[in-house]
Design a protein around this motif. Structure first.
Motif, PDB file in Angstrom:
ATOM      1  N   ARG A   1      79.219  20.308  21.975  1.00  0.00           N
ATOM      2  CA  ARG A   1      78.410  19.102  22.253  1.00  0.00           C
ATOM      3  C   ARG A   1      77.428  19.357  23.399  1.00  0.00           C
ATOM      4  NH1 ARG A   1      78.743  16.934  17.560  1.00  0.00           N
ATOM      5  NH2 ARG A   1      80.866  16.443  16.923  1.00  0.00           N
TER       6      ARG A   1
ATOM      7  N   LYS B   1      70.705  16.212   5.313  1.00  0.00           N
ATOM      8  CA  LYS B   1      69.712  16.280   6.405  1.00  0.00           C
ATOM      9  C   LYS B   1      68.887  17.568   6.362  1.00  0.00           C
ATOM     10  CE  LYS B   1      72.863  15.755   9.666  1.00  0.00           C
ATOM     11  NZ  LYS B   1      74.122  15.561   8.955  1.00  0.00           N
TER      12      LYS B   1
ATOM     13  N   ARG C   1      80.986   6.196  13.517  1.00  0.00           N
ATOM     14  CA  ARG C   1      79.600   6.617  13.727  1.00  0.00           C
ATOM     15  C   ARG C   1      78.551   5.747  13.039  1.00  0.00           C
ATOM     16  NH1 ARG C   1      80.086  13.149  12.926  1.00  0.00           N
ATOM     17  NH2 ARG C   1      81.449  13.600  14.705  1.00  0.00           N
TER      18      ARG C   1
ATOM     19  N   LEU D   1      85.284  20.238  12.011  1.00  0.00           N
ATOM     20  CA  LEU D   1      85.895  18.902  12.061  1.00  0.00           C
ATOM     21  C   LEU D   1      86.518  18.505  10.727  1.00  0.00           C
ATOM     22  CD1 LEU D   1      83.346  16.841  14.188  1.00  0.00           C
ATOM     23  CD2 LEU D   1      85.434  17.989  14.921  1.00  0.00           C
TER      24      LEU D   1
ATOM     25  N   ASP E   1      71.578  22.528  14.306  1.00  0.00           N
ATOM     26  CA  ASP E   1      72.732  23.440  14.183  1.00  0.00           C
ATOM     27  C   ASP E   1      72.287  24.890  14.018  1.00  0.00           C
ATOM     28  OD1 ASP E   1      74.635  21.475  14.395  1.00  0.00           O
ATOM     29  OD2 ASP E   1      74.876  21.211  12.236  1.00  0.00           O
TER      30      ASP E   1
ATOM     31  N   ARG F   1      82.397  23.745   8.776  1.00  0.00           N
ATOM     32  CA  ARG F   1      82.422  22.500   9.551  1.00  0.00           C
ATOM     33  C   ARG F   1      83.838  22.283  10.095  1.00  0.00           C
ATOM     34  NH1 ARG F   1      78.760  20.707   4.937  1.00  0.00           N
ATOM     35  NH2 ARG F   1      76.829  19.988   5.905  1.00  0.00           N
TER      36      ARG F   1
ATOM     37  N   GLY G   1      75.723  16.000  12.468  1.00  0.00           N
ATOM     38  CA  GLY G   1      76.290  14.668  12.229  1.00  0.00           C
ATOM     39  C   GLY G   1      76.816  13.967  13.472  1.00  0.00           C
TER      40      GLY G   1
HETATM   41  C1  S3P Z   1      79.291  17.854  13.031  1.00  0.00           C
HETATM   42  C2  S3P Z   1      78.390  18.077  12.017  1.00  0.00           C
HETATM   43  C3  S3P Z   1      77.840  19.404  11.728  1.00  0.00           C
HETATM   44  C4  S3P Z   1      77.878  20.286  12.972  1.00  0.00           C
HETATM   45  C5  S3P Z   1      79.256  20.321  13.561  1.00  0.00           C
HETATM   46  C6  S3P Z   1      79.746  18.921  13.959  1.00  0.00           C
HETATM   47  C7  S3P Z   1      79.791  16.475  13.231  1.00  0.00           C
HETATM   48  O1  S3P Z   1      76.487  19.282  11.276  1.00  0.00           O
HETATM   49  O2  S3P Z   1      76.954  19.831  13.931  1.00  0.00           O
HETATM   50  O3  S3P Z   1      80.123  20.896  12.623  1.00  0.00           O
HETATM   51  O4  S3P Z   1      80.333  16.168  14.305  1.00  0.00           O
HETATM   52  O5  S3P Z   1      79.621  15.641  12.300  1.00  0.00           O
HETATM   53  P1  S3P Z   1      76.085  18.715   9.811  1.00  0.00           P
HETATM   54  O6  S3P Z   1      76.019  17.234   9.915  1.00  0.00           O
HETATM   55  O7  S3P Z   1      74.744  19.316   9.562  1.00  0.00           O
HETATM   56  O8  S3P Z   1      77.105  19.200   8.863  1.00  0.00           O
END
Ligand code: S3P
Length: 171
Positions: free
Chosen positions: A60, A17, A139, A122, A36, A120, A82
């Protein structure tokens, strides 16, 4: 006069992205915003810190606020995180502000692109492949329900992906 729609990139971690968003914006002479990146700049801390201190819910909330702000702009390219599609409010706001493009990739490609990643949170919670597969199952329907266009990013480089997006959204 009609507002110039934004171009919004959604999709999972490692779909490209940020890279594709930057190239797409340059190609169309538009401004580029990475949600982000903007969250981290405003908070003065990185994403792992926000998750540690404020929890995922805190992150969030910041993300929802940032999406609200970025989508008020006109004619810009926005790369979302994401998980941006997890909240119904975000899905609605993103759809209303422009053309939403789902960058679809495979878990195998995500594994390669996130292999050395410590930014990241998660993905630090267990077996990365299983985490990515579970996230995809949850998702993918949300990405599809939000997107106007689905573009695969796993079979070719970012340049070719950008060309396809330009072809499909600027007619
Ligand atoms: C997340 C994706 C990350 C970031 C965070 C949570 C997610 O962004 O917003 O770590 O929940 O998938 P990217 O998709 O740019 O890695």
């Amino acid at each position: 006069m009609q507002a110039l729609p934004n171009l919004i990139l959604i999709g999972p971690m490692g779909a490209g992205k940020s890279t594709i968003g930057r190239l797409l914006a340059a190609e169309l002479s538009r401004e580029f915003y990475d949600s982000d990146h903007e969250i981290q700049a405003r908070c003065g801390a990185d994403i792992p810190w926000i998750f540690d201190v404020e929890g995922e819910a805190g992150f969030r909330d910041r993300e929802t606020q940032m999406i609200r702000e970025l989508t008020r702009r006109e004619g810009v390219v926005i790369a979302t995180g994401g998980g941006a599609v997890l909240r119904e409010e975000n899905r609605r706001v993103l759809r209303e502000s422009g053309t939403v493009i789902y960058l679809l990739t495979t878990v195998e490609q995500q594994l390669r692109r996130t292999a050395k990643d410590r930014n990241r949170p998660l993905l630090q919670r267990g077996d990365r492949e299983q985490l990515l597969r579970d996230m995809f199952a949850l998702r993918d329907p949300l990405y599809r329900a939000t997107a106007d266009v689905v573009v695969r990013t796993d079979r070719r480089g970012p340049r070719a992906v950008v060309n396809e997006i330009v072809r499909r959204v600027t007619r």
